[in-house]
Structures are given as C-alpha cells and as structure tokens.
Design a protein around this motif. Structure first.
Motif, mmCIF file in Angstrom:
data_model
loop_
_atom_site.group_PDB
_atom_site.id
_atom_site.type_symbol
_atom_site.label_atom_id
_atom_site.label_comp_id
_atom_site.label_asym_id
_atom_site.label_seq_id
_atom_site.Cartn_x
_atom_site.Cartn_y
_atom_site.Cartn_z
ATOM 1 N N TYR A 33 0.838 -1.211 0.000
ATOM 2 C CA TYR A 33 0.000 0.000 0.000
ATOM 3 C C TYR A 33 0.871 1.258 0.000
ATOM 4 O O TYR A 33 0.634 2.200 -0.773
ATOM 5 N N CYS A 34 1.867 1.275 0.859
ATOM 6 C CA CYS A 34 2.722 2.457 0.990
ATOM 7 C C CYS A 34 3.643 2.639 -0.213
ATOM 8 O O CYS A 34 4.150 3.738 -0.445
ATOM 9 N N ARG A 35 3.845 1.570 -0.973
ATOM 10 C CA ARG A 35 4.748 1.649 -2.125
ATOM 11 C C ARG A 35 4.007 1.582 -3.458
ATOM 12 O O ARG A 35 4.649 1.404 -4.505
ATOM 13 N N GLU A 36 2.695 1.760 -3.447
ATOM 14 C CA GLU A 36 1.952 1.589 -4.695
ATOM 15 C C GLU A 36 2.313 2.661 -5.731
ATOM 16 O O GLU A 36 2.090 2.472 -6.929
ATOM 17 N N HIS A 37 2.880 3.789 -5.274
ATOM 18 C CA HIS A 37 3.292 4.840 -6.207
ATOM 19 C C HIS A 37 4.716 4.633 -6.721
ATOM 20 O O HIS A 37 5.182 5.390 -7.577
ATOM 21 N N ILE A 38 5.417 3.620 -6.206
ATOM 22 C CA ILE A 38 6.790 3.353 -6.642
ATOM 23 C C ILE A 38 6.740 2.545 -7.942
ATOM 24 O O ILE A 38 6.134 1.476 -7.990
ATOM 25 N N PRO A 39 7.383 3.026 -8.996
ATOM 26 C CA PRO A 39 7.290 2.349 -10.289
ATOM 27 C C PRO A 39 8.179 1.108 -10.360
ATOM 28 O O PRO A 39 9.016 0.867 -9.484
ATOM 29 N N GLU A 40 7.960 0.315 -11.397
ATOM 30 C CA GLU A 40 8.893 -0.767 -11.707
ATOM 31 C C GLU A 40 10.258 -0.171 -12.005
ATOM 32 O O GLU A 40 10.367 0.964 -12.485
ATOM 33 N N ASP A 41 11.306 -0.948 -11.753
ATOM 34 C CA ASP A 41 12.683 -0.498 -12.032
ATOM 35 C C ASP A 41 12.977 0.822 -11.324
ATOM 36 O O ASP A 41 13.403 1.817 -11.933
ATOM 37 N N SER A 42 12.744 0.833 -10.025
ATOM 38 C CA SER A 42 13.004 2.019 -9.214
ATOM 39 C C SER A 42 14.365 1.906 -8.542
ATOM 40 O O SER A 42 15.013 0.857 -8.557
ATOM 41 N N THR A 43 14.799 2.991 -7.927
ATOM 42 C CA THR A 43 16.078 2.996 -7.220
ATOM 43 C C THR A 43 16.035 2.095 -5.986
ATOM 44 O O THR A 43 17.078 1.750 -5.440
ATOM 45 N N PHE A 44 14.832 1.695 -5.560
ATOM 46 C CA PHE A 44 14.733 0.725 -4.466
ATOM 47 C C PHE A 44 15.184 -0.661 -4.922
ATOM 48 O O PHE A 44 15.361 -1.554 -4.088
ATOM 49 N N ASP A 45 15.381 -0.848 -6.236
ATOM 50 C CA ASP A 45 15.857 -2.122 -6.767
ATOM 51 C C ASP A 45 17.372 -2.238 -6.740
ATOM 52 O O ASP A 45 17.914 -3.290 -7.091
ATOM 53 N N PHE A 46 18.078 -1.173 -6.335
ATOM 54 C CA PHE A 46 19.531 -1.269 -6.287
ATOM 55 C C PHE A 46 19.941 -2.368 -5.316
ATOM 56 O O PHE A 46 19.603 -2.342 -4.131
ATOM 57 N N SER A 47 20.674 -3.347 -5.815
ATOM 58 C CA SER A 47 21.059 -4.502 -5.009
ATOM 59 C C SER A 47 22.207 -4.157 -4.074
ATOM 60 O O SER A 47 23.213 -3.560 -4.495
ATOM 61 N N GLY A 48 22.053 -4.516 -2.816
ATOM 62 C CA GLY A 48 23.132 -4.311 -1.850
ATOM 63 C C GLY A 48 23.238 -2.904 -1.314
ATOM 64 O O GLY A 48 24.072 -2.639 -0.444
ATOM 65 N N MET A 49 22.432 -1.991 -1.799
ATOM 66 C CA MET A 49 22.478 -0.605 -1.315
ATOM 67 C C MET A 49 21.733 -0.495 0.010
ATOM 68 O O MET A 49 20.660 -1.073 0.176
ATOM 69 N N HIS A 50 22.314 0.238 0.949
ATOM 70 C CA HIS A 50 21.670 0.425 2.253
ATOM 71 C C HIS A 50 20.345 1.157 2.066
ATOM 72 O O HIS A 50 20.219 2.076 1.246
ATOM 73 N N LEU A 51 19.333 0.736 2.837
ATOM 74 C CA LEU A 51 18.004 1.327 2.709
ATOM 75 C C LEU A 51 18.043 2.832 2.969
ATOM 76 O O LEU A 51 17.298 3.602 2.337
ATOM 77 N N LYS A 52 18.919 3.277 3.871
ATOM 78 C CA LYS A 52 19.032 4.712 4.153
ATOM 79 C C LYS A 52 19.405 5.476 2.898
ATOM 80 O O LYS A 52 18.864 6.554 2.625
ATOM 81 N N LYS A 53 20.333 4.926 2.114
ATOM 82 C CA LYS A 53 20.764 5.565 0.873
ATOM 83 C C LYS A 53 19.612 5.604 -0.137
ATOM 84 O O LYS A 53 19.428 6.609 -0.847
ATOM 85 N N LYS A 54 18.813 4.544 -0.194
ATOM 86 C CA LYS A 54 17.675 4.515 -1.123
ATOM 87 C C LYS A 54 16.662 5.609 -0.773
ATOM 88 O O LYS A 54 16.114 6.268 -1.665
ATOM 89 N N TYR A 55 16.432 5.809 0.534
ATOM 90 C CA TYR A 55 15.477 6.843 0.930
ATOM 91 C C TYR A 55 16.048 8.246 0.722
ATOM 92 O O TYR A 55 15.307 9.197 0.471
ATOM 93 N N GLU A 56 17.361 8.370 0.796
ATOM 94 C CA GLU A 56 17.978 9.658 0.467
ATOM 95 C C GLU A 56 17.713 10.005 -0.994
ATOM 96 O O GLU A 56 17.375 11.149 -1.329
ATOM 97 N N MET A 57 17.852 9.011 -1.864
ATOM 98 C CA MET A 57 17.584 9.229 -3.287
ATOM 99 C C MET A 57 16.107 9.550 -3.496
ATOM 100 O O MET A 57 15.753 10.434 -4.288
ATOM 101 N N TYR A 58 15.254 8.841 -2.781
ATOM 102 C CA TYR A 58 13.803 9.077 -2.880
ATOM 103 C C TYR A 58 13.461 10.515 -2.505
ATOM 104 O O TYR A 58 12.691 11.183 -3.206
ATOM 105 N N LYS A 59 14.054 10.999 -1.422
ATOM 106 C CA LYS A 59 13.773 12.365 -0.968
ATOM 107 C C LYS A 59 14.337 13.401 -1.931
ATOM 108 O O LYS A 59 13.848 14.532 -1.981
ATOM 109 N N GLU A 60 15.367 13.013 -2.683
ATOM 110 C CA GLU A 60 15.929 13.904 -3.701
ATOM 111 C C GLU A 60 15.128 13.860 -5.004
ATOM 112 O O GLU A 60 15.458 14.575 -5.962
#
Length: 277
Positions: free
Chosen positions: A7-34
């Motif tokens: 539900y909270c991620r329904e606006h996240i598209p396919e092939d998003s930066t959350f798909d980066f393998s091995g990347m810390h979740l904090k870094k993914k949310y930094e990109m999201y906020k940017e």
C-alpha cells in the motif's frame, strides 16, 4: 513483512532505485527524498559503488554485460563428470535429536543431477527423510554412496552445503574422511554471477539463483510450484511430523521432491547457458 508494504509503495514504479542490489536502505530513501525514484532518473555523475554503477549501466543499455574470458576461466576449472547438488534443511528451536543444538540446520533432503559429460543424458538422484526420525546418518550414507564416482560437485552458494557437511562430520565423525573428500570436489556456480562476470537487466543486480534462472533460462520457473523456496520447504517438512492424512503426506512429499529437483535442474541449465557463450 509489514502488511502495509504494498500500500505504501503503490506509487513506486517498476525499475526504481529501491531495486539497487546491496544498497543500504538509508541511501535509497535519500535518493527518494531527492526525487530520484526511477532508475532512469539517476544522473550520470551520481555517486554509486561499482556494483550499483554496473547494475544501472545494464538497465540503461537493456542488454547483459558478459565477461566471456572470466567465464571461460571459471568453466576450465570444472571437470566432468559433474554432480549438481542441493540440500534442504529445517531448524527446530528445541533439539529433537542427540548431538544437535537449538536452531541447528538439520538436512532432510537432497537432489542430485549427474552428467558424465557435456553431451550425456542427465541422471537424477534424490533423498527425502522420513518425518519423525533423525535421518542425518541415512542422509549422509546415501549421499556418500551417490557421489562415490569421481567428478566435481556443483552447488549454488557453497558455504551452505559445506557448512552442513562439516556439521554432519562433527556429529558423525566416522564419516569425516569421506565427507572431507566430497567437500574438496565442490565448485560454486554462484561465482560468475557474484563476481559480475554475467549481469543482465532481468537480474536487477542480484546473483540469487531465483534471479539468475529467469534471466538465463526463462522456460524454467518456480512460479507454478506449491513449494517455491527453501523456507516453505522447511515448513512443509515440519508439518509432516504431526500429519496423519496419508494423502496429504504423499502430496507434500511430492511437492518437496519437485522443488528440490528443480533447484539442481536449474543449475544444470544455467551451466549449459554459460558453456554456450
């Protein structure tokens, strides 16, 4: 997993930066906020580690990156005949057997596919423990018998199988010498993918066999199986300990055998794709 995750991620598209393998979740949310949400939105000069840069390159180009020389070097270290091996385990919180400890991973099943040569037909061997008994000694004696012929033993993520074999050697020391001989023959099919010798868009930076198989062998899939991953296999096997319905027992055993068999067949097919490059 949180019940509101989708539900909270329904606006996240396919092939998003959350798909980066091995990347810390904090870094993914930094990109999201940017505002960097799609992989295609990542600027060329954005700071990424080597593996994430490669993942992004593969995604943007839409085709795999293949280091054929490195793959040839890997293949040159394999000697036919080959055994393709996979284990399934369960982890009882309270030890059920002598010479075991809480949460010890107890092997209850294996699958082997055997190829005498590249051109030969496949042979399949398997073992599934009877629920309610300590089958570790039956497991290892049959395994040693099934692998008595020469040849490398192929696994995917050798740490898992080697650790289980060493635990059995510790608990049943009379088999130590034979177990050590089998361990010396183990080769890890995960290496070319973990070391990024083969990286395709479909893998999304992952080298899990569940990511590699659909990328290289899309005609094989776990999707139609009732048991489709190791955690479910463990739960299914444990459920047999208290099951009395013979139809359910037979059906569950068939599902376990089918799942483990696919794991080793997947390795056969993946290796075949590498050999064909």
């Amino acid at each position: 997993k949180c019940g509101f995750f989708n539900y909270c991620r329904e606006h996240i598209p396919e092939d998003s930066t959350f798909d980066f393998s091995g990347m810390h979740l904090k870094k993914k949310y930094e990109m999201y906020k940017e505002g960097i949400i799609k992989l295609g939105d990542v600027p060329e000069d954005y700071s990424l580690n080597k593996n994430n840069k490669l993942q992004l390159e593969v995604y943007k180009n839409g085709k795999p990156v293949i280091d054929k020389e490195a793959i040839v070097n890997f293949l040159s270290d394999l000697n036919y005949p080959l055994f393709f091996m996979d284990f399934e385990t369960f982890q009882p919180a309270v030890p059920l057997f002598d010479n075991s400890r809480p949460y010890q991973q107890i092997p209850f099943q294996y699958s082997f596919h055997y190829k005498a040569s590249k051109e030969s037909e496949l042979t399949h061997l398997e073992f599934l423990a009877d629920p309610g008994e300590d089958s570790r000694e039956k497991f290892i004696t049959k395994l040693l018998d099934d692998t008595s012929a020469e040849g490398n033993i192929i696994v995917y993520n050798k740490t898992f199988e080697i650790t289980r074999l060493k635990e059995i050697a510790n608990d049943f020391p009379e088999y130590t010498e034979q177990i050590e001989e089998r361990i010396s023959r183990i080769k890890d099919l995960m290496i070319p993918f973990r070391q990024k010798h083969y990286c395709s868009p479909e893998m999304k930076g992952s080298y899990s066999i569940k990511a590699v198989l659909p990328a290289l062998v899309p005609e094989l899939s776990y999707d139609e199986l009732e048991i489709s991953e190791g955690g479910l296999a463990s739960i299914a096997f444990e459920s047999l300990w208290n099951e009395t319905d013979m139809m359910i027992i037979a059906e569950t055993k068939d599902q376990l055998l089918e799942y483990c068999k696919l794991d080793t067949l997947a390795m056969v097919k993946i290796l075949g794709k590498l050999e064909a490059l």
